[in-house]
Each structure stands twice: as structure tokens, then as C-alpha cells.
Scaffold this motif. Sequence first.
Motif, PDB file in Angstrom:
ATOM      1  N   LEU A 229       0.841  -1.195   0.000  1.00  0.00           N
ATOM      2  CA  LEU A 229       0.000   0.000   0.000  1.00  0.00           C
ATOM      3  C   LEU A 229       0.876   1.246   0.000  1.00  0.00           C
ATOM      4  N   PHE A 230       0.563   2.180  -0.904  1.00  0.00           N
ATOM      5  CA  PHE A 230       1.231   3.488  -0.935  1.00  0.00           C
ATOM      6  C   PHE A 230       0.164   4.570  -0.797  1.00  0.00           C
ATOM      7  N   VAL A 231       0.390   5.492   0.134  1.00  0.00           N
ATOM      8  CA  VAL A 231      -0.501   6.639   0.303  1.00  0.00           C
ATOM      9  C   VAL A 231       0.363   7.889   0.351  1.00  0.00           C
ATOM     10  N   GLY A 232       0.030   8.879  -0.486  1.00  0.00           N
ATOM     11  CA  GLY A 232       0.842  10.083  -0.529  1.00  0.00           C
ATOM     12  C   GLY A 232       0.035  11.317  -0.865  1.00  0.00           C
ATOM     13  N   GLY A 233       0.698  12.479  -0.725  1.00  0.00           N
ATOM     14  CA  GLY A 233       0.079  13.746  -1.086  1.00  0.00           C
ATOM     15  C   GLY A 233      -0.444  14.494   0.112  1.00  0.00           C
ATOM     16  N   VAL A 234      -1.672  15.003   0.001  1.00  0.00           N
ATOM     17  CA  VAL A 234      -2.338  15.759   1.063  1.00  0.00           C
ATOM     18  C   VAL A 234      -3.472  14.906   1.609  1.00  0.00           C
ATOM     19  N   LEU A 235      -3.350  14.509   2.845  1.00  0.00           N
ATOM     20  CA  LEU A 235      -4.329  13.582   3.411  1.00  0.00           C
ATOM     21  C   LEU A 235      -5.466  14.340   4.088  1.00  0.00           C
ATOM     22  N   HIS A 236      -6.692  14.111   3.609  1.00  0.00           N
ATOM     23  CA  HIS A 236      -7.889  14.682   4.221  1.00  0.00           C
ATOM     24  C   HIS A 236      -8.903  13.573   4.473  1.00  0.00           C
ATOM     25  N   SER A 237      -8.415  12.373   4.691  1.00  0.00           N
ATOM     26  CA  SER A 237      -9.307  11.224   4.776  1.00  0.00           C
ATOM     27  C   SER A 237      -8.961  10.358   5.975  1.00  0.00           C
ATOM     28  N   VAL A 238      -9.970   9.723   6.524  1.00  0.00           N
ATOM     29  CA  VAL A 238      -9.787   8.723   7.570  1.00  0.00           C
ATOM     30  C   VAL A 238      -9.802   7.354   6.902  1.00  0.00           C
ATOM     31  N   PHE A 239      -8.731   6.590   7.077  1.00  0.00           N
ATOM     32  CA  PHE A 239      -8.634   5.272   6.472  1.00  0.00           C
ATOM     33  C   PHE A 239      -9.232   4.220   7.405  1.00  0.00           C
ATOM     34  N   VAL A 240     -10.063   3.383   6.825  1.00  0.00           N
ATOM     35  CA  VAL A 240     -10.664   2.276   7.566  1.00  0.00           C
ATOM     36  C   VAL A 240     -10.243   0.984   6.874  1.00  0.00           C
ATOM     37  N   MET A 241      -9.423   0.202   7.558  1.00  0.00           N
ATOM     38  CA  MET A 241      -8.915  -1.044   6.988  1.00  0.00           C
ATOM     39  C   MET A 241      -9.791  -2.207   7.461  1.00  0.00           C
ATOM     40  N   GLU A 242     -10.746  -2.580   6.664  1.00  0.00           N
ATOM     41  CA  GLU A 242     -11.656  -3.654   7.070  1.00  0.00           C
ATOM     42  C   GLU A 242     -11.040  -5.032   6.864  1.00  0.00           C
ATOM     43  N   ASP A 243     -10.137  -5.143   5.909  1.00  0.00           N
ATOM     44  CA  ASP A 243      -9.471  -6.429   5.691  1.00  0.00           C
ATOM     45  C   ASP A 243      -8.126  -6.179   5.014  1.00  0.00           C
ATOM     46  N   LEU A 244      -7.054  -6.238   5.812  1.00  0.00           N
ATOM     47  CA  LEU A 244      -5.685  -6.104   5.291  1.00  0.00           C
ATOM     48  C   LEU A 244      -4.846  -7.270   5.777  1.00  0.00           C
ATOM     49  N   SER A 245      -5.423  -8.434   5.772  1.00  0.00           N
ATOM     50  CA  SER A 245      -4.780  -9.599   6.366  1.00  0.00           C
ATOM     51  C   SER A 245      -3.504 -10.025   5.653  1.00  0.00           C
ATOM     52  N   SER A 246      -3.315  -9.611   4.391  1.00  0.00           N
ATOM     53  CA  SER A 246      -2.135 -10.034   3.633  1.00  0.00           C
ATOM     54  C   SER A 246      -1.088  -8.938   3.482  1.00  0.00           C
ATOM     55  N   LEU A 247      -1.326  -7.753   4.070  1.00  0.00           N
ATOM     56  CA  LEU A 247      -0.432  -6.614   3.870  1.00  0.00           C
ATOM     57  C   LEU A 247       0.948  -6.879   4.464  1.00  0.00           C
ATOM     58  N   VAL A 248       1.988  -6.702   3.633  1.00  0.00           N
ATOM     59  CA  VAL A 248       3.368  -6.919   4.059  1.00  0.00           C
ATOM     60  C   VAL A 248       4.146  -5.602   4.101  1.00  0.00           C
ATOM     61  N   GLY A 249       3.973  -4.756   3.081  1.00  0.00           N
ATOM     62  CA  GLY A 249       4.739  -3.522   2.989  1.00  0.00           C
ATOM     63  C   GLY A 249       3.859  -2.320   2.714  1.00  0.00           C
ATOM     64  N   ALA A 250       4.345  -1.129   3.134  1.00  0.00           N
ATOM     65  CA  ALA A 250       3.606   0.112   2.909  1.00  0.00           C
ATOM     66  C   ALA A 250       4.584   1.268   2.783  1.00  0.00           C
ATOM     67  N   SER A 251       4.163   2.301   2.044  1.00  0.00           N
ATOM     68  CA  SER A 251       4.929   3.536   1.902  1.00  0.00           C
ATOM     69  C   SER A 251       3.980   4.697   2.157  1.00  0.00           C
ATOM     70  N   ILE A 252       4.446   5.646   2.967  1.00  0.00           N
ATOM     71  CA  ILE A 252       3.658   6.825   3.308  1.00  0.00           C
ATOM     72  C   ILE A 252       4.489   8.056   2.976  1.00  0.00           C
ATOM     73  N   ALA A 253       3.926   8.975   2.191  1.00  0.00           N
ATOM     74  CA  ALA A 253       4.661  10.184   1.808  1.00  0.00           C
ATOM     75  C   ALA A 253       3.694  11.349   1.699  1.00  0.00           C
ATOM     76  N   CYS A 254       4.046  12.478   2.319  1.00  0.00           N
ATOM     77  CA  CYS A 254       3.190  13.651   2.214  1.00  0.00           C
ATOM     78  C   CYS A 254       4.028  14.842   1.768  1.00  0.00           C
ATOM     79  N   TYR A 255       3.347  15.946   1.432  1.00  0.00           N
ATOM     80  CA  TYR A 255       4.065  17.155   1.080  1.00  0.00           C
ATOM     81  C   TYR A 255       4.838  17.658   2.286  1.00  0.00           C
ATOM     82  N   LYS A 256       6.024  18.183   2.054  1.00  0.00           N
ATOM     83  CA  LYS A 256       6.892  18.625   3.146  1.00  0.00           C
ATOM     84  C   LYS A 256       6.203  19.702   4.002  1.00  0.00           C
ATOM     85  N   GLY A 257       6.414  19.577   5.289  1.00  0.00           N
ATOM     86  CA  GLY A 257       5.918  20.597   6.200  1.00  0.00           C
ATOM     87  C   GLY A 257       4.495  20.393   6.678  1.00  0.00           C
TER      88      GLY A 257
END
Length: 360
Positions: A229-257
Amino acid sequence: MSSRLNRLPEVILLHILSLMPTKSAVQTSILSKSWRYRWTLVTNLDFYYNGRHPSDERSFIKFVARVLNSCKTSQVKLFRLHLLCPKVRSLCVSKLIDKAVRLNVHELDIVSPKLDFPLSMFTCKTLTKLRITHKFNHYNNWVCPSSVYLPCLKTIDIARYSSSIINVFKLIHGCPVLESLSLEIAKRNNEEDYMFNVPALKRLKLIFRSRTNYVINKVVLRVPNLEYLFVGGVLHSVFVMEDLSSLVGASIACYKGMVNDMWFELLNEIRGVQNLSIQDVQFTSPLPVFPNMKHLELKGFSQYGPISRFLESCPELKSLCIDEVVGWLFKCHVGGMWGWETARQRCRVRAWELPHAPLT
């Protein structure tokens, strides 16, 4: 030169032509009689128009149409059409895509300021990969029909999207074997929830470009086979993970500051990952514990405090990579003595020498 090329097997010659821009491949028809129609058998069609001379737009469209009409191959592996002219008509683009679909296209890569897709594209039985890039946000005008069935489509990549998200979800729901989805949202509309219910999905990339105070209530992920899973940019959302049983890796990146507690909530939802990459994310809340974390990559962190907090939250960490950190030192325990180490030296110690050394 032509005689030397002719000694090569036909399959090699066609492969060479398929690696060229199609305009260049067509130009080889002047080499000799044996080359006159060879380009009509290429399986990769690659067209690019920069729009610097708008008067040439019509001749370019006619050229692409002529090439498609002349193709003698039973299938087109790749149809790439990059149009940078703002005056191009969406109907022209639609007709060209329809011709490619009728040639049993496998991959579509479309860049255009104006987009309108033919109905045939949404029921193409041979399509495996679809990439759509909107050149200008205010021209996003394509509409997805209510009936979509793409039985072989495994990869979707949509960039700079600013129309109704309903179109995207209609498209996704018609792809039963979709494994990779990349969605870059340039502008948000009035939708409240983003519901990703994709059983076969393995990779998901979401980028939010819109700098707005509008909040999407939820981004719901029902993706039991998701591995990355990769999530980036400007976050204005609440994430609800109802089923992520197989998730191994993730990347999170937002605008600086940007400081946003929603990033912390997202980290809390994915705390079971083994591999994590964090870039330019700042936190005001305590970090969750990552009980399974083995590999951690930190980018854009220039202070010891946040890095220390991550280390304390990853009891099973085996490797750490710190990027873009220069000019600071910190205290670490090496061989029974306290000393000052650079950031990259500390990474090596943390990864291999002292995985459980105290941090003070």
C-alpha cells in the motif's frame, strides 16, 4: 546495411521495429521492397505529438488512423498515444482507441488533454493493462458506462484525475482479476466515501494532490489479498482497513511541512506491516507499536527525535535506512562505550550490531 539486416530472422526484425517510435518504424519502408510493408506487422504502436504546431494536429491524427488501419498483426501488445495539444478533440481520441481495441490490444497507455473512451474499451476481452493520464485537470470529461467487464485487466494506472470518482469505481468493479491499482486524484468533488472492495488486488497506490479543507469521511479498504500500500500527497481522509490480512509492505509520503494527525491514524491502521517507508511525514501524536516491523526506511527526517521514536516503536527491527539526513550527530552505545556516530553509521549499528541497544 539493409542486406545485413535482412539476414536476421523475421522475428528479430519485427522486435526491433516494435521498440521504435511507430513513426520511425514506418519510415523503414523506404529501405527496400522487402521492408515496404514489414512495419504493418509490429505489435507495439507508439505515437507522440507534442502540440508545438497545432496546425499539424489533423495530419497526426490521420497518420495514427492510417497505421491502425494498415496493421496486419492479429494482436497489438501495446498502443501508446501521447497527445499534448489542448485543442485535440476527444472524439478523435475515442475513435483511435476503438481501432486499437479491435486489434485485440493488450496494453493501452493514453495521455491526452481531452478524453472520451469508446464503449468497446469497457468490454475488451484482451486488455491487461490500462494507463490514463489527464494532461489538464479541467478537461477530465470521460464517463464510464454502467456495464463494464474487463476479464483480463490486471493493472490500472490513472493520473491527474479530477472528475467524479464514481467513474473510477465503476471501472474497478468491472475488473474481476485486478491486481494493481494506482490512482492520483488531482481534484476532489462531493463524494463522501471511497470504497475499495477489490478481492484480487495486491498493490494499491493512492495519491491525493488537492490542497483543500474538504474532508472525505472515509477511505474504506476491503482488500484481503493486498500486499503493498502506498498513500501520498495531502491527506484529508480517515482510512478504515476492514481487511488487510495479507499486507506486508507500505509507503507513506506527504508534502513537506504538513502536520496532520490523520497520518498517525493511517500508521495505526497498518501497524502490522513488516516493511515500511516514511517520507516527509510529521507527527504530533505518539507512534503505535509495530510488532512485526523488520525493515524501515525514513526519508526527509532531519532531527533525531522522530527517528528515535520510530526505533522505540519497532522492537523487531532488523534494518534501517535513513535518507536525506545530513549535518547532525547522535549518541549511541557501541562495544560498552558511548560515542557520537553519524546517521548512516547508526543505521548500520541498528541493523546488524545492536538491534536492542538502549537509546538515550
